[in-house]
Enzyme design. Structure first.
Site, PDB file in Angstrom:
ATOM      1  N   TYR A   1     -35.442   8.816 -33.206  1.00  0.00           N
ATOM      2  CA  TYR A   1     -36.521   7.975 -32.475  1.00  0.00           C
ATOM      3  C   TYR A   1     -35.787   6.620 -32.374  1.00  0.00           C
ATOM      4  O   TYR A   1     -35.948   5.874 -33.193  1.00  0.00           O
ATOM      5  CB  TYR A   1     -37.590   8.036 -32.971  1.00  0.00           C
ATOM      6  CG  TYR A   1     -38.927   7.465 -31.829  1.00  0.00           C
ATOM      7  CD1 TYR A   1     -39.130   8.016 -30.701  1.00  0.00           C
ATOM      8  CD2 TYR A   1     -39.169   6.049 -32.331  1.00  0.00           C
ATOM      9  CE1 TYR A   1     -40.102   7.537 -29.984  1.00  0.00           C
ATOM     10  CE2 TYR A   1     -40.047   5.606 -30.961  1.00  0.00           C
ATOM     11  CZ  TYR A   1     -40.241   6.129 -30.031  1.00  0.00           C
ATOM     12  OH  TYR A   1     -41.231   5.444 -29.217  1.00  0.00           O
TER      13      TYR A   1
ATOM     14  N   ASP B   1     -29.614   1.343 -35.905  1.00  0.00           N
ATOM     15  CA  ASP B   1     -31.099   0.936 -35.603  1.00  0.00           C
ATOM     16  C   ASP B   1     -32.012   0.829 -36.951  1.00  0.00           C
ATOM     17  O   ASP B   1     -31.992   1.737 -37.471  1.00  0.00           O
ATOM     18  CB  ASP B   1     -31.843   1.871 -34.712  1.00  0.00           C
ATOM     19  CG  ASP B   1     -33.198   1.906 -34.386  1.00  0.00           C
ATOM     20  OD1 ASP B   1     -33.897   1.012 -35.082  1.00  0.00           O
ATOM     21  OD2 ASP B   1     -33.700   2.746 -33.423  1.00  0.00           O
TER      22      ASP B   1
ATOM     23  N   LYS C   1     -40.251  -4.569 -35.006  1.00  0.00           N
ATOM     24  CA  LYS C   1     -41.569  -4.391 -35.643  1.00  0.00           C
ATOM     25  C   LYS C   1     -41.965  -5.587 -36.625  1.00  0.00           C
ATOM     26  O   LYS C   1     -42.151  -6.533 -35.739  1.00  0.00           O
ATOM     27  CB  LYS C   1     -41.263  -3.187 -36.841  1.00  0.00           C
ATOM     28  CG  LYS C   1     -40.825  -1.856 -36.201  1.00  0.00           C
ATOM     29  CD  LYS C   1     -42.051  -1.183 -35.735  1.00  0.00           C
ATOM     30  CE  LYS C   1     -41.623   0.158 -35.468  1.00  0.00           C
ATOM     31  NZ  LYS C   1     -42.637   1.200 -35.107  1.00  0.00           N
TER      32      LYS C   1
HETATM   33  N1  PMP Z   1     -36.425   2.532 -33.289  1.00  0.00           N
HETATM   34  C1  PMP Z   1     -37.082   3.004 -34.726  1.00  0.00           C
HETATM   35  C2  PMP Z   1     -36.373   3.503 -35.587  1.00  0.00           C
HETATM   36  C3  PMP Z   1     -38.506   2.861 -34.397  1.00  0.00           C
HETATM   37  O1  PMP Z   1     -39.076   3.366 -35.406  1.00  0.00           O
HETATM   38  C4  PMP Z   1     -39.228   2.484 -33.163  1.00  0.00           C
HETATM   39  C5  PMP Z   1     -40.796   2.449 -33.376  1.00  0.00           C
HETATM   40  N2  PMP Z   1     -41.274   3.355 -34.048  1.00  0.00           N
HETATM   41  C6  PMP Z   1     -38.554   2.069 -32.223  1.00  0.00           C
HETATM   42  C7  PMP Z   1     -37.022   2.074 -32.161  1.00  0.00           C
HETATM   43  C8  PMP Z   1     -39.300   1.516 -31.143  1.00  0.00           C
HETATM   44  O2  PMP Z   1     -39.813   0.431 -31.140  1.00  0.00           O
HETATM   45  P1  PMP Z   1     -40.958  -0.279 -30.199  1.00  0.00           P
HETATM   46  O3  PMP Z   1     -42.114   0.717 -30.576  1.00  0.00           O
HETATM   47  O4  PMP Z   1     -41.165  -1.541 -30.770  1.00  0.00           O
HETATM   48  O5  PMP Z   1     -40.383  -0.068 -28.770  1.00  0.00           O
END
Ligand code: PMP
Length: 389
Positions: A125, A206, A233
């Protein structure tokens, strides 16, 4: 709002919960029930609720004007700190969310390499428009994705070699977050780095969740240097935030002094509230020592939970690293979702709030006493559900 919801993950049957206030590691819902917040805003809430240092940083920023229509000092302070913490990030750009950071990182890799294919992993994700599960998401961005199994070095190597000439980048979470807190095996992640280099493709980590595993992220624990890294985050102190950065030779594509530079706009990229709260949090609260202690508490909790599950011969387990973990159900696979959901409601009823999918992200105000009490509560749940989980 469709279904009364503007953030899909927060919805659960028969109706989702509405929180009205938070303080420290405690939450209160609209019916006045209190909970220990084990979810920590899916990792963004590492400082807990209404931390005085963050509050003061936001108030100071507000007092100096929030829409300055120009470069500001807060963005420079935060960028400098991020560069210090993550040596692979020689230059950084801010965005408004993790989703946006990943979209930008992938687009940057495509522009830099002049290639089109993007390797991602099953269960990953990376944001609303970059979700690689089953079934495939019809709202993903229309890049030319290759999807490989996670933690399978041989499969990844073979796909990368087969598509080497057209591969722009490999986008990977060093631990699957939403995919259930499955740590990436170090040899698997190293193969990705080697093969990316051999293919002339960029490796993008990521670290939107995993950056909290040490003050230099999981990359520091692994001793790895990805070409690009995305953050999000908690780096915004609990306010909206994202960032992508990496090698100067790649990121300087965005240097506006250069002829033919790439433009990356965003009204709120440098908003002083996120920049100031993010800087205050990282510089004053999330010291490397505080972060290590938090992750050690997480390791102790996960070990404690797994010891309890073993004692009860339960099909449950807790996977993850440091302060991030996810319950897994090792019984009949068709029952897994229901079992984890039942566990979620059992905990909710006892005043502990985690994600409905069984995810926990600890925040700084959760101390040993809170965790000891939580283990007692888990024991009570296991006793009452003998034969189920
Ligand atoms: N990458 C990862 C690994 C995440 O956990 C998340 C959010 N859960 C995101 C990207 C997306 O971030 P945002 O919700 O701030 O768009």
């Amino acid at each position: 709002m469709p279904g009364g919801n503007t953030r899909t993950i927060l919805f659960f049957d028969p109706f989702p919960i509405c929180m009205t206030r938070g303080e420290g590691c405690r939450l209160q819902d609209a019916d006045g029930h209190e909970y220990v917040d084990l979810l920590g805003e899916y990792t963004a809430g590492i400082y807990g609720h209404s931390n005085a240092v963050i509050q003061q940083a936001v108030i100071d920023a507000l007092n100096n004007g929030v829409s300055l229509s120009a470069h500001n000092r807060a963005e420079l302070r935060l960028a400098t700190l991020i560069r210090e913490r993550y040596p692979s990030i020689e230059l950084v750009r801010f965005t408004n969310s993790g989703t946006e950071a990943n979209l930008m990182a992938v687009a940057t890799a495509i522009a830099f390499t002049q290639r089109t294919r993007v390797l991602v992993f099953d269960g990953a994700y990376h944001g609303s428009l970059l979700k690689f599960g089953d079934p495939p998401s019809p709202i993903n961005v229309p890049h030319s994705f290759l999807v490989a199994p996670y933690n399978d070095a041989a499969a990844a190597r073979s796909i990368i070699r087969r598509h080497a000439a057209e591969l722009a980048c490999i986008l990977v979470e060093p631990m699957l977050g939403s995919g259930g807190c499955i740590p990436g095996d170090p040899p698997f992640l190293r193969v990705l780095a080697e093969e990316a280099r051999a293919a002339g493709a960029l490796l993008i980590f990521d670290e939107i969740q995993t950056s909290r595993l040490s003050s230099g992220g999981r990359q520091a624990l692994l001793g790895m240097t990805p070409d690009l890294t995305t953050l999000g985050k908690y780096h915004g102190g609990g306010l909206s935030f994202g960032a992508f950065g990496g090698r100067a030779g790649i990121m300087s594509l965005y240097d506006p002094r250069r002829a033919g530079h790439l433009a990356h706009a965003g009204t709120f990229n440098n908003n002083v509230l996120s920049m100031s709260a993010g800087f205050a949090g990282l510089s004053k609260l999330l010291t490397p020592e505080a972060l290590d202690a938090l992750n050690q508490r997480g390791d102790r909790l996960r070990n404690g939970l797994n010891a309890l599950f073993a004692e009860f011969h339960s099909p449950l387990s807790a996977t993850g690293m440091g302060s991030l973990m996810n319950f897994q159900f090792g019984g009949e696979p068709s029952l897994a979702k229901t079992a984890i959901s039942l566990l979620f409601f059992d905990l909710l009823e006892r005043g502990y709030y985690c994600a409905p999918r069984g995810f926990i992200a600890l925040s700084l105000p959760i101390d040993e006493t809170v965790l000891e009490r939580f283990l007692d509560v888990m024991r009570d749940v296991l006793r009452s559900r003998r034969g189920i989980f």
